[in-house]
Each structure stands twice: as structure tokens, then as C-alpha cells.
Design an enzyme around this catalytic site. Structure first.
Site, PDB file in Angstrom:
ATOM      1  N   HIS A   5      -1.197  79.801  17.678  1.00 50.15           N
ATOM      2  CA  HIS A   5      -0.632  81.143  17.522  1.00 50.15           C
ATOM      3  C   HIS A   5      -0.519  81.855  18.872  1.00 50.15           C
ATOM      4  O   HIS A   5      -1.122  81.446  19.848  1.00 50.15           O
ATOM      5  CB  HIS A   5      -1.438  81.985  16.527  1.00 50.15           C
ATOM      6  CG  HIS A   5      -2.794  82.385  16.999  1.00 50.15           C
ATOM      7  ND1 HIS A   5      -3.890  81.557  16.934  1.00 50.15           N
ATOM      8  CD2 HIS A   5      -3.242  83.544  17.547  1.00 50.15           C
ATOM      9  CE1 HIS A   5      -4.960  82.186  17.410  1.00 50.15           C
ATOM     10  NE2 HIS A   5      -4.584  83.394  17.788  1.00 50.15           N
ATOM     11  N   HIS A  49      -0.816  85.687  20.595  1.00 52.65           N
ATOM     12  CA  HIS A  49      -1.365  87.033  20.405  1.00 52.65           C
ATOM     13  C   HIS A  49      -0.986  87.844  21.637  1.00 52.65           C
ATOM     14  O   HIS A  49      -1.376  87.513  22.742  1.00 52.65           O
ATOM     15  CB  HIS A  49      -2.885  86.956  20.270  1.00 52.65           C
ATOM     16  CG  HIS A  49      -3.501  88.246  19.858  1.00 52.65           C
ATOM     17  ND1 HIS A  49      -4.557  88.317  19.007  1.00 52.65           N
ATOM     18  CD2 HIS A  49      -3.198  89.529  20.160  1.00 52.65           C
ATOM     19  CE1 HIS A  49      -4.888  89.581  18.813  1.00 52.65           C
ATOM     20  NE2 HIS A  49      -4.074  90.327  19.513  1.00 52.65           N
ATOM     21  N   TYR A  63      -4.096 117.109  25.673  1.00 53.78           N
ATOM     22  CA  TYR A  63      -2.637 117.228  25.622  1.00 53.78           C
ATOM     23  C   TYR A  63      -2.235 118.541  24.946  1.00 53.78           C
ATOM     24  O   TYR A  63      -1.369 119.261  25.432  1.00 53.78           O
ATOM     25  CB  TYR A  63      -2.035 116.049  24.873  1.00 53.78           C
ATOM     26  CG  TYR A  63      -0.568 116.233  24.588  1.00 53.78           C
ATOM     27  CD1 TYR A  63      -0.132 116.592  23.322  1.00 53.78           C
ATOM     28  CD2 TYR A  63       0.380 116.073  25.581  1.00 53.78           C
ATOM     29  CE1 TYR A  63       1.212 116.780  23.067  1.00 53.78           C
ATOM     30  CE2 TYR A  63       1.734 116.253  25.327  1.00 53.78           C
ATOM     31  CZ  TYR A  63       2.141 116.611  24.064  1.00 53.78           C
ATOM     32  OH  TYR A  63       3.470 116.800  23.815  1.00 53.78           O
ATOM     33  N   GLN A 109      -0.282 121.439  26.699  1.00 49.70           N
ATOM     34  CA  GLN A 109       1.057 121.718  26.181  1.00 49.70           C
ATOM     35  C   GLN A 109       1.271 123.219  26.060  1.00 49.70           C
ATOM     36  O   GLN A 109       2.326 123.725  26.381  1.00 49.70           O
ATOM     37  CB  GLN A 109       1.273 121.033  24.824  1.00 49.70           C
ATOM     38  CG  GLN A 109       2.684 121.149  24.309  1.00 49.70           C
ATOM     39  CD  GLN A 109       3.701 120.501  25.249  1.00 49.70           C
ATOM     40  OE1 GLN A 109       3.484 119.402  25.708  1.00 49.70           O
ATOM     41  NE2 GLN A 109       4.783 121.186  25.534  1.00 49.70           N
TER      42      GLN A 109
END
Length: 153
Positions: A62, A64, A126, A130
Site C-alpha cells: 500500500h 500512505h 486566528y 481577525q
């Protein structure tokens, strides 16, 4: 704003997704030269679409990868692109595989995907910044607007 955020025109974003997909019938074919080629193919396809590979691992059965995809692109459309184009390129480079896999179906149907979040303090920072940013932008534009919902009485 976010310290490690990417930018679009009016968007700051951090969209990280771990994606896992397997060869058809989970065959253990990702070895040696094939492993190197698949790694290069995936790197090239991501680079062509502007997708950042944060981490990746090629296991025998696989793949990843942890990637950063902009919000304007869906995870499913990118994964379909990645699996489809890489299968075509793998068969182009290793024509002997078509006898094992048939009709250019190198990867198994489906994939695993999850999201990687950010911590709460980053979101709080944030939000605080803001508000400051909005105040700065408001002070640059001093034009007063009248309320359109109040009549001119």
C-alpha cells in the site's frame, strides 16, 4: 493569521489529508525499481497539480501519503486523478505488469482518507487577530454607509 497557512485570493487554509490506497488484490508489488518509479510518479503528479506532499511511505502492499490539498479541489477528484494517471504511467513504464493486472487496473477500487485538524489555540489566535485585521481595514476606509433598511425620514 495561521503561521503555516497557505493562501488563495481571499482564503487562508490548512487542509491536510492522510490518504491510503492499495494495488489491486493487495498484491505486494511495490518493491525495488517499481517502488522508486511509483514514488517519482506520485511526486510528479502532485507537483503538476500544486499539491504538497508532507509525508509519504511506500509499503510493499500500500501507499500512505499525507498531502495538503487546497479547498478549491476535492479530495475525491484529486485521489481519482492520482490513482488513474499513476496507473497509466506505471503500465507505460512496466509493460509486463499488464499481464498480472489486466485492463490497466493497477490500484484497487477505493481508498482511505481522513482529516488532520489544528489545535484550538491556533483557531483562537486566528479569531483574535481577525478582529484586529477587520479594525485595521475599517480604519483605512472611513466612508460612512447609510443603512439601506431604514427609510429616509
Amino acid at each position: 493569521m495561521f503561521l503555516m497557512a497557505n493562501s488563495l485570493a481571499h482564503t487562508k487554509w490548512i487542509c491536510k489529508y492522510p490518504i491510503v490506497f492499495t494495488p489491486k488484490y493487495r498484491r505486494k508489488v511495490i518493491y525495488n525499481q517499481l517502488r522508486k518509479d511509483i514514488r517519482e510518479i506520485i511526486k510528479d503528479l502532485c507537483k503538476w497539480k500544486g499539491i504538497e506532499i508532507i509525508e509519504g511511505n511506500m509499503m510493499p502492499d500500500h501507499v500512505h501519503i499525507l498531502i495538503s490539498i487546497p479547498p478549491k479541489m476535492s479530495v475525491s477528484s484529486f485521489t481519482g486523478y492520482l490513482k488513474g494517471k499513476s496507473a497509466m504511467m506505471i503500465f507505460e513504464r512496466h509493460t509486463n505488469l499488464k499481464y498480472k493486472f489486466g485492463n490497466r487496473n493497477f490500484w484497487a477500487t477505493g481508498y482511505y482518507v481522513s482529516t488532520v485538524g489544528i489545535n484550538t489555540s491556533t483557531v483562537q489566535k486566528y479569531i483574535r487577530e481577525q478582529e484586529k485585521q477587520d479594525q485595521i481595514e475599517d480604519s483605512l476606509s472611513r466612508k460612512e454607509y447609510s443603512d439601506p433598511f431604514k427609510g429616509s425620514r
